[in-house]
Design a protein around this motif. Sequence first.
Motif, mmCIF file in Angstrom:
data_model
loop_
_atom_site.group_PDB
_atom_site.id
_atom_site.type_symbol
_atom_site.label_atom_id
_atom_site.label_comp_id
_atom_site.label_asym_id
_atom_site.label_seq_id
_atom_site.Cartn_x
_atom_site.Cartn_y
_atom_site.Cartn_z
ATOM 1 N N GLY A 43 0.803 -1.217 0.000
ATOM 2 C CA GLY A 43 0.000 0.000 0.000
ATOM 3 C C GLY A 43 0.834 1.265 0.000
ATOM 4 O O GLY A 43 0.471 2.261 -0.637
ATOM 5 N N THR A 50 0.190 3.792 -3.201
ATOM 6 C CA THR A 50 -0.343 5.151 -3.050
ATOM 7 C C THR A 50 0.184 6.058 -4.152
ATOM 8 O O THR A 50 -0.530 6.922 -4.681
ATOM 9 N N TYR A 51 1.429 5.837 -4.547
ATOM 10 C CA TYR A 51 2.067 6.680 -5.569
ATOM 11 C C TYR A 51 2.051 6.015 -6.937
ATOM 12 O O TYR A 51 1.955 6.706 -7.967
ATOM 13 N N LYS A 74 -0.276 4.478 -8.296
ATOM 14 C CA LYS A 74 -1.573 4.704 -8.931
ATOM 15 C C LYS A 74 -1.617 6.012 -9.706
ATOM 16 O O LYS A 74 -2.517 6.232 -10.516
ATOM 17 N N LYS A 75 -0.637 6.889 -9.451
ATOM 18 C CA LYS A 75 -0.594 8.167 -10.149
ATOM 19 C C LYS A 75 0.060 7.989 -11.515
ATOM 20 O O LYS A 75 1.087 7.327 -11.654
#
Length: 396
Positions: free
Chosen positions: A146, A150-151, A153-154
């Motif tokens: 996770g 979090t990053y 997914k960008k």
Amino acid sequence: MNISIAMITKNFNFNTGLDDFLKNAEKFGHKIYSVIVVYSHKIDKTTLKYFSKKVKVHAVKINDKSDLYKDLLYKGVSSKYINRLLKVKTLSTDGIVPYGINRNHAILKAMLTGTDILFFIDTDVYPYVLRKEKGQIIKEEIDFIGAHMTYMKKENIIVTTSDYSGYYIIPPMEFEGMKELFIGLQKEIIYEYIKSYNVHNCLKLDSEIKEPFVTHKILGGNLAIKLESFDKLPPFYSSYYSPDGKNNVLSRGEDTILGLKSKTIKEDFIDIDVKIFHDTYNNYPNVPDIKNNKNIKDRFYYACLGWIGRNPFLNWLIDEDLSNIEEEQLKNIKFGALKLSEYLNDDRFLILPEALENSYNNLPHVIKDYKKTIKSWEKTMIKLKKGDGIYEDIIN
């Protein structure tokens, strides 16, 4: 997105943190698509059976043409380029495999089996961080997948990485000539930190306040990569050399060119500032004692040889004045290696100046090999990539 975990090892058995990472992913609700284990020597069938009950496991053996080699041929990759990327001459002669080749095996296998994001872990890292709480050092489990996702997914982020908590690869030490040694090893930036070892014992902790940042430094054991980005990224690359003119050892820094590439593309590499636990000497929490622990002394010895093997190639990549920097390093390492040998009562370290000269002499061979590797990688990526930018799956 299909998330896979890759691990490089000599022998595939239970003596790794792989199970910890799989349990950690399950605990935090992440589905792992597959595990890719690249190994060079032996595989324990009980271990393989155990993990295969949990997740799809691809066990890839170095110099084995039965699987990955055939899949690449099926995709239309020339055998010449496959051999350049996968064949390891030093495995039979010296029992070693360059780090870059190991990692590229994992990347290619992941591409051919449907992975979108590949996580690399090392055999001695774990999904915990070390931090200080009420004056005590504690291990705290974190959401490893996770934290990266979090990053990842960008859209504009294609690589996430971070450093480690745990004892640093250079253990506590103090002797006359230490500064000169680090100059010779091209590690002078760390001199003041090691010099103050009595404050921290070279134990690094996780950050209390997370501050992710754009980075050019890649850590191979705490790393995630979007595989579709390899149309613009180079492969991992490292080599080997002979410190004494007889036996080959591995050069470090397989992630060097990947980090340098981050400076020339528009997509971002992010340090997520989550320093997972690295059990550097396999005896945490004992403070490393290099003078009396042979394993620690051995690890530092091979780390020194690995840095020496990498540095000429690194300096060539960044357009340093090779003749001047070699002269400066050689002058310093002659004194530093002598004093280190006396400090540790270990004559092996006396070879470091000769190793440095041999490494610079080996540079033309490394450059030639590197250029051929880059060409082979580019040709392979063309074959693996569809027009829409998505990698095809091989149905096994």
